[in-house]
Design an enzyme around this catalytic site. Structure first.
Site, PDB file in Angstrom:
ATOM      1  N   SER A 165       1.460   5.680   3.481  1.00 33.91           N
ATOM      2  CA  SER A 165       1.919   4.356   3.063  1.00 33.91           C
ATOM      3  C   SER A 165       3.161   4.531   2.209  1.00 33.91           C
ATOM      4  O   SER A 165       3.335   5.578   1.555  1.00 33.91           O
ATOM      5  CB  SER A 165       0.834   3.648   2.242  1.00 33.91           C
ATOM      6  N   TYR A 199      -5.928   3.021  -4.157  1.00 29.45           N
ATOM      7  CA  TYR A 199      -5.353   3.077  -2.810  1.00 29.45           C
ATOM      8  C   TYR A 199      -4.041   3.853  -2.827  1.00 29.45           C
ATOM      9  O   TYR A 199      -3.825   4.758  -2.004  1.00 29.45           O
ATOM     10  CB  TYR A 199      -5.123   1.665  -2.277  1.00 29.45           C
TER      11      TYR A 199
END
Length: 245
Positions: free
Chosen positions: A138, A151
């Site tokens: 990400s 996350y």
């Protein structure tokens, strides 16, 4: 990398990035296997996408990961590509007592499961003439979103893991890729939205999948898609932009 005639496992293939990649890779004449927790959703995907193979698996469960791997080796021994895509994004508020179960869940799915699959698949894939492991990280691996601290940390760990894995496998037939998504229009993080069926905006998921395939075909081993190039190049500046709340 040749993206035709492969046999590919995509974790987290019932929606979002995983499903978009599955559909496009299937159209490129690959045998695509997707897994997920939702049996009904998998059945619907199999019904409307001829050729895609589906298998129920909760990748948060270590034994189910082992069972899935053994099932694939037995039924699809030609497997040569693993795509670690499944992920979950939860919010963490450090001013409140945290839910340790959610922290464990997020870490298990986003980081431990990919490591486990890599361990399960690497020796097998190394005997193939051509193989690849593709990790989906990400842009938050490089510039964390503070509200999604766990996350972001797991994706930073995936980036680090991929660097080490690529080095360890440099003398094998396995190519190691990291795909770095920007904000993509998917269900990720739906738990935090008032409308649970809405998406969070961002890049069109099919356009994202097309760019991923272009990157893989051109052997771009760390592919920063869309706006993630800015996150990679200007981390402090983009941190301030990303965390204005």
């Amino acid at each position: 990398m040749n993206l035709t005639g492969n046999t590919i496992l995509i974790t987290g293939g019932t929606s979002g990035i995983g499903l978009a990649l599955a559909k496009q890779l299937n159209m490129l004449n690959n045998k695509v296997i997707i897994c997920g927790r939702r049996a009904e959703r998998l059945e619907e995907i199999r019904r409307v996408n001829a050729g895609i193979v589906t298998k129920v698996c909760d990748i948060a469960d270590a034994q189910q990961r082992v069972d899935l791997t053994e099932w694939i080796f037995q039924n699809y021994p030609e497997i040569n590509i693993l795509i670690n895509n499944a992920g979950v994004q939860l919010h963490t508020d450090f001013l409140r007592t945290g839910d340790l179960a959610n922290i464990r869940k997020e870490t298990e799915i986003n980081f431990i499961a990919p490591i486990h699959f890599i361990q399960l698949f690497t020796s097998y894939l190394s005997r193939k003439e051509s193989a690849a492991i593709i990790n989906i990280s990400s842009g938050l691996a490089f510039v964390p979103l503070a509200v999604a601290a766990v996350y972001s940390a797991t994706k930073a760990a995936i980036h680090s893991l991929t660097l080490s894995l690529r080095y360890q496998l440099r003398n094998t037939t396995i190519k190691v890729f990291e795909i770095v998504p920007p904000s993509v229009d998917t269900e990720l993080g739906y738990e935090h939205r008032e409308d649970k069926t809405s998406t969070h905006g961002g890049m069109d998921v099919n356009e994202f999948a097309s760019q991923v395939i272009d990157a893989l075909q051109n052997d771009i081993y760390e592919a920063a898609i869309g706006t993630t190039a800015n996150l990679r190049a200007k981390p402090q500046e983009m941190f301030d932009v990303l965390n204005r709340w």
